[in-house]
Design a protein around this motif. Structure first.
Motif, mmCIF file in Angstrom:
data_model
loop_
_atom_site.group_PDB
_atom_site.id
_atom_site.type_symbol
_atom_site.label_atom_id
_atom_site.label_comp_id
_atom_site.label_asym_id
_atom_site.label_seq_id
_atom_site.Cartn_x
_atom_site.Cartn_y
_atom_site.Cartn_z
ATOM 1 N N THR A 1 0.839 -1.206 0.000
ATOM 2 C CA THR A 1 0.000 0.000 0.000
ATOM 3 C C THR A 1 0.876 1.260 0.000
ATOM 4 O O THR A 1 0.652 2.191 -0.776
ATOM 5 N N PHE B 1 1.314 3.832 -3.170
ATOM 6 C CA PHE B 1 0.910 5.227 -3.002
ATOM 7 C C PHE B 1 2.065 6.165 -3.349
ATOM 8 O O PHE B 1 1.905 7.137 -4.088
ATOM 9 N N ASP C 1 3.008 6.811 -6.995
ATOM 10 C CA ASP C 1 2.102 7.700 -7.754
ATOM 11 C C ASP C 1 2.169 9.149 -7.272
ATOM 12 O O ASP C 1 1.717 10.056 -7.964
ATOM 13 N N ARG C 2 2.696 9.343 -6.112
ATOM 14 C CA ARG C 2 2.669 10.704 -5.538
ATOM 15 C C ARG C 2 3.866 11.506 -6.057
ATOM 16 O O ARG C 2 5.018 11.059 -5.930
ATOM 17 N N LEU D 1 4.729 6.679 4.874
ATOM 18 C CA LEU D 1 3.465 7.023 4.208
ATOM 19 C C LEU D 1 3.114 8.485 4.452
ATOM 20 O O LEU D 1 2.558 9.161 3.596
ATOM 21 N N ARG E 1 -1.183 10.310 5.817
ATOM 22 C CA ARG E 1 -2.256 9.338 5.570
ATOM 23 C C ARG E 1 -2.200 8.127 6.506
ATOM 24 O O ARG E 1 -3.165 7.408 6.636
ATOM 25 N N HIS F 1 -8.167 7.639 1.483
ATOM 26 C CA HIS F 1 -6.883 8.096 2.023
ATOM 27 C C HIS F 1 -6.005 6.920 2.437
ATOM 28 O O HIS F 1 -5.345 6.949 3.467
ATOM 29 N N VAL F 2 -6.040 5.884 1.641
ATOM 30 C CA VAL F 2 -5.194 4.698 1.849
ATOM 31 C C VAL F 2 -5.456 4.077 3.229
ATOM 32 O O VAL F 2 -4.539 3.560 3.883
#
Ligand SMILES: Cc1cc2nc3c(=O)[nH]c(=O)nc-3n(C[C@H](O)[C@H](O)[C@H](O)COP(=O)(O)OP(=O)(O)OC[C@H]3O[C@@H](n4cnc5c(N)ncnc54)[C@H](O)[C@@H]3O)c2cc1C
Length: 603
Positions: free
Chosen positions: A266, A270, A273-274, A345, A348, A356-357
Motif C-alpha cells: 500500500t 501510493f 504515484d505521488r 506514508l 495518511r 486516504h489509503v
C-alpha cells in the motif's frame, strides 16, 4: 497429485479475486467499510469456506487435506493480506489441532468427520478475566459427575466467544491438593450437545484493531457435557494447552506475513504515484531506502516462517523453543516495518478512510494483535528464557545431518504429525544446530556471475559472526544465572522470577535465529531461484543488520537499496507476493470465483 503450497496459494488467490476490486466479497474497500461498523464480512467468510479452508486443518490420514504445514501458512497469508478480521475469525479452525494432539482414535475420527462436514466454528477458551497469561491460576471448574462433567465459569477475552459452535477449553478437575500443573483438563465441547445447564456469550469488547471480530467471552453455568468431550487424561489439560500453542504460535507467522505484505504494498504503491519535487516520492533516497529495508525484512520474515513450517514436519519435538522464536521474530520484523512505513506514508498513516489509503491504518491496527495473543511477546520470551540453560547445554552436541530437507524448498517432507510436539524439547533447535554445516557449505561455494569472490568473502565473514554471536549468547546464559544467583534476594510478591537479562538473551537469539534461517534458505535454493535471490546481495544486507528487524537511515549501501527497491517494484508490478519465490496474486481486476464449491471441484 498433491499441489505445492505456492500453487495452492495461487488457486486461493484466484478463488478470492483481486481485493482492490470492490465487488469481490473480500475487498479492501469492503473490509474498511465493515470495520467502521464493527462487522465481519459475512460474504467474504462464505467465500473462504466455499474454498474448503476447513479441510486444510484436518490431517490427510483422517480424510482432510492437511498435508503440509506450509499450506496453512500460505492460505492464512492469502486471507490476512486482505482482511485480518476474516483471517483471525476463520483460522480458529487451527484449534482442532488439539483433537489431533490429545484425542484418542475414536475422538479423532468423530471430530475429523464433523469438521469436514462443515459448519464447525471453534473457539479457544483458555483465558479468564482474572488470570491472563497465568493459565495455571484458572478457576473455571469441570466437575466429574456420573459419566459427565459439569462446567462452570467464564472465559474472556475469547475470539469467537459468542459465535462459535465448538469450544476448546481448560477446566479445573483437580482439587487444592492436586499439583497446579495437573489441576486442569482439556475439553472440546460441541455447544449443541450440552445436556443441561446454560452456555451463554459474554458481550463483545470494542477493540483497537480487529474491529469486526467477535472478541467476547463465553460463560458456562452448570453446563453438563458427556465425559467423551474430554481430550487426553484428567489433569493433562495444561500440558495439552501448551503443546497446542506451540503449533499455533508457529502458524501465527502467516498472519504477520499477510499484513506485512499489504502494508508495504500500500505504501509503495501510493508513493510511486505521488509526485513531489518534480518526481515520484518513492525516488526520494530516504524513501527508497526505507521501502528497500522494509522489503528486505519481509524476505527474512518469510525465510524464518518457511523454515519453521518445514521444521514442524521434521523436528516437531523441538518446537518448545522454535515456535516462540518464530512467532516473536516474524512479528517483530513486521511490527518494526509498520513503524517505518507509517512514517514513510506520511499524514495518511493517521487516516482511516478508503480514499486516504485507509487500508494501511487497518492493517497497522489489526496486525498489532499478533504480538499480543496466542502467547504475548513477553510470554513467548519468558518461555524461551526458561529453556536457555537447556539450549546452552545441548549446543554443539547435535550430530550433524543432511540439512537439505530443512532448507531446500523443493525437498519432500515426511507427514506432519502434530501429536509429536512436546512441552520440553530438551534444548534442541535444528536451525542453530545447522549453522556449522551452513558455514561449511558456504566455504565450499565457488564465485558465480552475480555472486563474486568479494560477496562470498563478505558472507563468510558474516556467517562466522553468527557462529561467534551464538556462542557468546549461550555463554551469557550461564553468566547471567551466576550473576543473578550472587545478587541479594530482591523483594518480589510474584512467583515469576525470570531475570530480565535472560529475556534479553532470548530476544537476541530470536533475531539470530532468523538470520541463520535466511542463510540456510539461500544456500539450498540459489540454484533454482531467480538471479536476485541467488546473487545474495539481499542476504549480505540482512546479515549486516545488528538486530535483524531493526534498521536505520543510511544503513544500506545506495546500490543495494536500489537493487532491493527495483526487485520490490517488479514484484509489485507483476502482482506477486513479496517473496523469495514467485507466488502470483489474483490478477488486477479479477472477480472472485462464483457458483461452485472449490472443495468438490478440486476433488
Ligand atoms: C484480540 C484478542 C483476542 C484474544 N483471543 C483469545 C482467545 O481466543 N482465547 C483465549 O484464551 N485468549 C484470548 N485472548 C487473550 C490473550 O491471549 C491474552 O493476551 C492472554 O490472556 C494474556 O492476558 P493479558 O494480555 O491480559 O496479560 P496478563 O497476563 O494480565 O499480563 C500483564 C502483563 O504482565 C506481563 N507478563 C505476563 N506474563 C508474563 C511472563 N510469563 N513473563 C514476563 N512478563 C509477563 C506482560 O508484560 C503482560 O503484558 C485474546 C486477546 C486479544 C487482545
Amino acid at each position: 497429485m498433491n499441489q505445492s503450497s505456492t500453487a495452492l496459494a495461487e488457486a486461493f488467490e484466484d478463488w478470492l479475486g483481486d481485493p482492490a476490486t470492490e465487488w469481490n466479497s473480500l475487498s479492501f474497500a469492503g473490509a474498511l467499510e465493515l470495520d467502521e461498523r464493527d462487522e465481519l464480512p459475512a460474504a467474504g467468510i462464505d467465500q473462504v469456506r466455499a474454498f474448503g479452508f476447513n479441510r486444510y486443518f484436518v490431517p490427510e490420514r483422517l480424510g482432510g487435506d492437511l498435508r503440509a504445514a506450509e499450506d496453512i501458512l500460505m492460505l492464512t497469508r492469502v486471507i490476512a493480506r486482505r482482511d485480518m478480521n476474516v483471517a483471525v475469525s476463520e483460522s480458529t479452525q487451527v484449534w482442532m489441532m488439539l483433537a489431533w494432539i490429545g484425542g484418542d482414535a475414536e475422538q479423532q475420527a468423530k471430530w475429523a468427520a464433523t469438521v469436514l462436514h462443515g459448519g464447525v466454528v471453534p473457539c479457544l477458551a483458555y483465558s479468564e478475566p482474572g488470570h491472563g497469561a497465568d493459565l495455571a491460576a484458572n478457576r473455571f471448574t469441570a466437575t466429574p459427575d456420573a459419566g459427565q462433567y459439569v462446567l462452570s465459569g467464564e472465559k474472556w477475552p475469547i475470539n469467537r466467544g459468542r459465535t462459535s459452535t465448538h469450544v476448546v477449553l481448560l477446566g479445573t478437575t483437580g482439587d487444592e491438593g492436586t499439583p497446579a500443573k495437573r489441576r486442569q483438563s482439556m475439553f472440546l465441547v460441541d455447544r449443541s450437545q450440552v445436556v443441561s445447564g446454560e452456555v451463554t456469550g459474554v458481550p463483545r469488547v470494542p477493540t483497537y484493531g480487529l474491529r469486526g471480530c467477535d472478541i467476547s467471552g463465553i460463560a458456562f453455568d452448570d453446563a453438563r457435557v458427556d465425559a467423551s468431550a474430554r481430550l487426553g487424561t484428567e489433569g493433562e489439560g495444561l500440558e495439552l494447552a501448551l503443546r497446542g500453542l506451540l503449533i499455533t504460535r508457529t502458524f501465527c507467522t502467516g498472519l504477520s506475513l499477510g499484513t506485512g505484505d499489504t502494508m508495504l504494498r500500500t505504501v509503495a504503491g501510493f508513493l510511486s504515484d505521488r509526485v513531489l519535487y518534480d518526481g515520484p516520492a518513492n525516488e526520494i533516497p530516504y524513501v527508497t531506502e526505507s521501502l528497500a529495508n522494509a522489503y528486505l525484512s519481509l524476505l527474512v520474515a518469510e525465510c524464518e516462517s518457511l523454515v519453521a513450517m518445514r521444521g514442524l514436519h521434521l523436528y516437531t519435538e523441538q518446537f518448545s523453543i522454535w515456535a516462540n522464536l518464530a512467532k516473536v521474530q516474524v512479528a517483530r520484523l513486521v511490527d518494526f516495518n509498520s513503524k517505518v512505513l507509517s512514517r514513510t506514508l506520511g499524514a495518511r498513516y493517521f487516516m482511516r478512510s478508503a480514499e486516504h489509503v485507509g487500508t494501511f491504518q487497518k492493517m497497522l491496527r489489526d496486525g498489532a494483535v499478533v504480538s499480543v495473543f496466542d502467547g504475548s511477546e513477553p510470554v513467548c520470551l519468558d518461555s524461551l528464557a526458561l529453556q536457555l540453560p537447556a539450549l546452552a547445554k545441548a549446543h554443539g552436541h547435535t550430530p550433524d545431518e543432511d540439512w537439505r530437507r530443512l532448507y531446500d524448498l523443493r525437498a519432500e517432507l515426511p507427514a506432519f504429525e502434530p501429536d509429536r510436539v512436546s512441552v520440553f524439547g530438551r534444548g534442541r533447535d535444528a536451525t542453530f544446530a545447522s549453522l556449522p554445516a551452513l558455514i561449511g557449505r558456504l566455504a565450499g561455494l565457488s564465485p558465480s556471475a552475480g555472486c563474486d569472490e568479494d560477496r562470498l568473502a563478505a558472507l563468510r565473514g558474516r556467517a562466522e559472526e553468527l557462529r561467534q554471536e551464538l556462542d557468546e549468547l549461550l555463554a551469557r546464559v550461564q553468566e547471567v544465572r551466576q550473576w543473578t544467583a550472587g545478587l541479594p534476594a530482591q523483594p518480589s510478591a510474584s512467583a515469576k522470577s525470570t531475570p530480565p537479562r535472560l529475556i534479553r538473551v532470548a530476544e537476541e537469539l530470536s533475531a539470530l535465529h532468523a538470520k541463520v534461517a535466511a542463510l540456510g534458505v539461500w544456500l539450498f535454493n540459489r540454484d533454482h531461484l531467480e538471479e536476485f535471490f541467488a546473487d545474495g546481495e539481499w542476504l549480505e544486507a540482512a546479515l549486516a543488520r545488528r538486530q535483524i528487524h531493526q534498521y536505520e537511515a543510511g544503513d544500506l549501501d545506495p546500490s543495494t537499496a536500489r537493487h532491493l527497491f527495483t526487485r520490490m517494484n517488479s514484484q509489485l508490478a507483476d502482482n506477486e507476493f513479496f517473496s523469495v519465490r514467485r507466488v502470483r496474486m489474483a490478477e488486477p481486476g479479477a472477480r472472485e470465483a462464483a457458483g461452485r464449491d472449490h472443495a468438490s471441484t478440486a476433488a
